[in-house]
Scaffold this motif. Sequence first.
Motif, mmCIF file in Angstrom:
data_model
loop_
_atom_site.group_PDB
_atom_site.id
_atom_site.type_symbol
_atom_site.label_atom_id
_atom_site.label_comp_id
_atom_site.label_asym_id
_atom_site.label_seq_id
_atom_site.Cartn_x
_atom_site.Cartn_y
_atom_site.Cartn_z
ATOM 1 N N ARG A 1 10.456 6.808 -10.247
ATOM 2 C CA ARG A 1 10.940 8.126 -10.666
ATOM 3 C C ARG A 1 12.167 8.573 -9.868
ATOM 4 O O ARG A 1 13.136 9.089 -10.425
ATOM 5 C CB ARG A 1 9.849 9.181 -10.521
ATOM 6 C CG ARG A 1 10.317 10.535 -11.096
ATOM 7 C CD ARG A 1 9.353 11.623 -10.868
ATOM 8 N NE ARG A 1 9.724 12.300 -9.615
ATOM 9 C CZ ARG A 1 9.159 13.405 -9.198
ATOM 10 N NH1 ARG A 1 8.176 13.944 -9.867
ATOM 11 N NH2 ARG A 1 9.539 13.961 -8.079
ATOM 12 N N GLU A 2 12.143 8.359 -8.558
ATOM 13 C CA GLU A 2 13.218 8.854 -7.701
ATOM 14 C C GLU A 2 14.528 8.083 -7.849
ATOM 15 O O GLU A 2 15.591 8.678 -7.797
ATOM 16 C CB GLU A 2 12.783 8.828 -6.230
ATOM 17 C CG GLU A 2 11.720 9.830 -5.896
ATOM 18 C CD GLU A 2 12.186 11.266 -6.049
ATOM 19 O OE1 GLU A 2 13.277 11.608 -5.555
ATOM 20 O OE2 GLU A 2 11.451 12.060 -6.666
ATOM 21 N N CYS A 3 14.427 6.741 -7.981
ATOM 22 C CA CYS A 3 15.676 5.963 -7.996
ATOM 23 C C CYS A 3 15.707 4.862 -9.052
ATOM 24 O O CYS A 3 16.609 4.030 -9.042
ATOM 25 C CB CYS A 3 15.971 5.393 -6.611
ATOM 26 S SG CYS A 3 14.717 4.312 -5.956
ATOM 27 N N GLY A 4 14.737 4.844 -9.949
ATOM 28 C CA GLY A 4 14.748 3.858 -11.018
ATOM 29 C C GLY A 4 14.413 2.454 -10.567
ATOM 30 O O GLY A 4 14.837 1.480 -11.185
ATOM 31 N N ALA A 5 13.628 2.319 -9.490
ATOM 32 C CA ALA A 5 13.256 0.994 -8.984
ATOM 33 C C ALA A 5 12.323 0.287 -9.957
ATOM 34 O O ALA A 5 11.459 0.900 -10.580
ATOM 35 C CB ALA A 5 12.580 1.126 -7.632
ATOM 36 N N ASP A 6 12.510 -1.025 -10.082
ATOM 37 C CA ASP A 6 11.635 -1.866 -10.911
ATOM 38 C C ASP A 6 10.536 -2.532 -10.095
ATOM 39 O O ASP A 6 9.479 -2.856 -10.621
ATOM 40 C CB ASP A 6 12.457 -2.957 -11.605
ATOM 41 C CG ASP A 6 13.474 -2.376 -12.564
ATOM 42 O OD1 ASP A 6 13.108 -1.476 -13.342
ATOM 43 O OD2 ASP A 6 14.640 -2.815 -12.538
ATOM 44 N N LEU A 7 10.808 -2.781 -8.819
ATOM 45 C CA LEU A 7 9.849 -3.400 -7.910
ATOM 46 C C LEU A 7 10.004 -2.739 -6.554
ATOM 47 O O LEU A 7 11.033 -2.117 -6.279
ATOM 48 C CB LEU A 7 10.117 -4.903 -7.737
ATOM 49 C CG LEU A 7 10.096 -5.751 -8.991
ATOM 50 C CD1 LEU A 7 11.472 -6.308 -9.274
ATOM 51 C CD2 LEU A 7 9.118 -6.885 -8.824
ATOM 52 N N CYS A 8 8.990 -2.906 -5.698
ATOM 53 C CA CYS A 8 9.113 -2.413 -4.333
ATOM 54 C C CYS A 8 8.295 -3.274 -3.393
ATOM 55 O O CYS A 8 7.342 -3.947 -3.809
ATOM 56 C CB CYS A 8 8.702 -0.945 -4.225
ATOM 57 S SG CYS A 8 6.949 -0.617 -4.461
ATOM 58 N N SER A 9 8.704 -3.264 -2.138
ATOM 59 C CA SER A 9 7.957 -3.956 -1.091
ATOM 60 C C SER A 9 8.113 -3.177 0.199
ATOM 61 O O SER A 9 9.122 -2.500 0.414
ATOM 62 C CB SER A 9 8.457 -5.397 -0.904
ATOM 63 O OG SER A 9 9.794 -5.409 -0.454
ATOM 64 N N VAL A 10 7.088 -3.258 1.045
ATOM 65 C CA VAL A 10 7.120 -2.618 2.351
ATOM 66 C C VAL A 10 6.512 -3.582 3.353
ATOM 67 O O VAL A 10 5.468 -4.193 3.086
ATOM 68 C CB VAL A 10 6.332 -1.289 2.371
ATOM 69 C CG1 VAL A 10 6.387 -0.642 3.754
ATOM 70 C CG2 VAL A 10 6.842 -0.336 1.309
ATOM 71 N N PHE A 11 7.173 -3.693 4.510
ATOM 72 C CA PHE A 11 6.711 -4.574 5.567
ATOM 73 C C PHE A 11 6.583 -3.791 6.861
ATOM 74 O O PHE A 11 7.452 -2.987 7.196
ATOM 75 C CB PHE A 11 7.704 -5.726 5.776
ATOM 76 C CG PHE A 11 7.944 -6.511 4.524
ATOM 77 C CD1 PHE A 11 7.129 -7.571 4.179
ATOM 78 C CD2 PHE A 11 8.978 -6.160 3.669
ATOM 79 C CE1 PHE A 11 7.341 -8.275 3.001
ATOM 80 C CE2 PHE A 11 9.205 -6.860 2.499
ATOM 81 C CZ PHE A 11 8.381 -7.931 2.163
ATOM 82 N N ALA A 12 5.492 -4.047 7.588
ATOM 83 C CA ALA A 12 5.324 -3.525 8.942
ATOM 84 C C ALA A 12 5.759 -4.637 9.885
ATOM 85 O O ALA A 12 5.242 -5.758 9.799
ATOM 86 C CB ALA A 12 3.873 -3.140 9.190
ATOM 87 N N ILE A 13 6.699 -4.347 10.759
ATOM 88 C CA ILE A 13 7.233 -5.338 11.688
ATOM 89 C C ILE A 13 6.611 -5.093 13.055
ATOM 90 O O ILE A 13 6.779 -4.023 13.645
ATOM 91 C CB ILE A 13 8.772 -5.253 11.775
ATOM 92 C CG1 ILE A 13 9.394 -5.308 10.375
ATOM 93 C CG2 ILE A 13 9.317 -6.328 12.691
ATOM 94 C CD1 ILE A 13 9.075 -6.557 9.574
ATOM 95 N N GLU A 14 5.881 -6.094 13.515
ATOM 96 C CA GLU A 14 5.196 -6.002 14.808
ATOM 97 C C GLU A 14 5.554 -7.253 15.601
ATOM 98 O O GLU A 14 5.082 -8.340 15.277
ATOM 99 C CB GLU A 14 3.693 -5.867 14.584
ATOM 100 C CG GLU A 14 3.355 -4.564 13.869
ATOM 101 C CD GLU A 14 2.045 -4.585 13.103
ATOM 102 O OE1 GLU A 14 1.586 -5.677 12.723
ATOM 103 O OE2 GLU A 14 1.498 -3.504 12.884
ATOM 104 N N GLY A 15 6.411 -7.090 16.602
ATOM 105 C CA GLY A 15 6.887 -8.239 17.363
ATOM 106 C C GLY A 15 7.742 -9.121 16.470
ATOM 107 O O GLY A 15 8.687 -8.661 15.843
ATOM 108 N N ASP A 16 7.384 -10.388 16.395
ATOM 109 C CA ASP A 16 8.130 -11.338 15.567
ATOM 110 C C ASP A 16 7.495 -11.546 14.198
ATOM 111 O O ASP A 16 7.921 -12.428 13.457
ATOM 112 C CB ASP A 16 8.225 -12.695 16.269
ATOM 113 C CG ASP A 16 9.425 -12.768 17.194
ATOM 114 O OD1 ASP A 16 10.265 -11.857 17.136
ATOM 115 O OD2 ASP A 16 9.519 -13.737 17.960
ATOM 116 N N SER A 17 6.481 -10.767 13.871
ATOM 117 C CA SER A 17 5.808 -10.984 12.588
ATOM 118 C C SER A 17 6.004 -9.803 11.649
ATOM 119 O O SER A 17 6.180 -8.661 12.074
ATOM 120 C CB SER A 17 4.317 -11.265 12.799
ATOM 121 O OG SER A 17 3.682 -10.123 13.318
#
Length: 196
Positions: free
Chosen positions: A27-43
């Motif tokens: 709705r906000e930006c017309g995205a077709d897909l999304c992903s989110v990553f939590a970065i902890e150290g090198d992972s």
Amino acid sequence: MPDPLADLILTLGEPGFGPALMRFLHRECGADLCSVFAIEGDSARVLVAESAAPEASAFARIASLRYAQRYWRRDTSAVTALGRAHRAMQVLKRPAQGIRDIDYRHECYTEGAVLERLSLYRAGAPGIIANAYRARDTGPFPPAALHAFAERAPVLHAALLRHARLVPAAPPSDPLAGLSLREAQVARLTAAGQDQ
């Protein structure tokens, strides 16, 4: 119709958070897909991998896992942006053609016909990388979409950080359990890039 931001807040820490985030970004930006990553150290841990179109959901999940396991440290723009995001949030737009790593571009963009991404980066404990993607058929993000994404970035980051803290990392499992010692050695060497 419910407010997608309210829906997002109501699902913090719940399994419905990913779909709520996808509705919000669509709705906000017309995205077709999304992903989110939590970065902890090198992972990198996948928090969300969603698609607005059900037929693209498998690609979103597989590409996100590949990114977290194989490519996130090779994504120089993400590593650099996250490094700069200690004092202030970074919001960037990146076309698929700008990705120099051929394997990464092929597996995470070409296979899913992804054209470009908008990304939010914020260092911290954990660091957060959030992406909204547009498919080739949809076309590039218009300038108004980048503006909307950047404007919502502080609220979006707060929700993502809270969700990351509410959803514990899966307990580590040994994928080599049940293999002989030699089979486990070969598997580890193969995973490290050895071919003989």
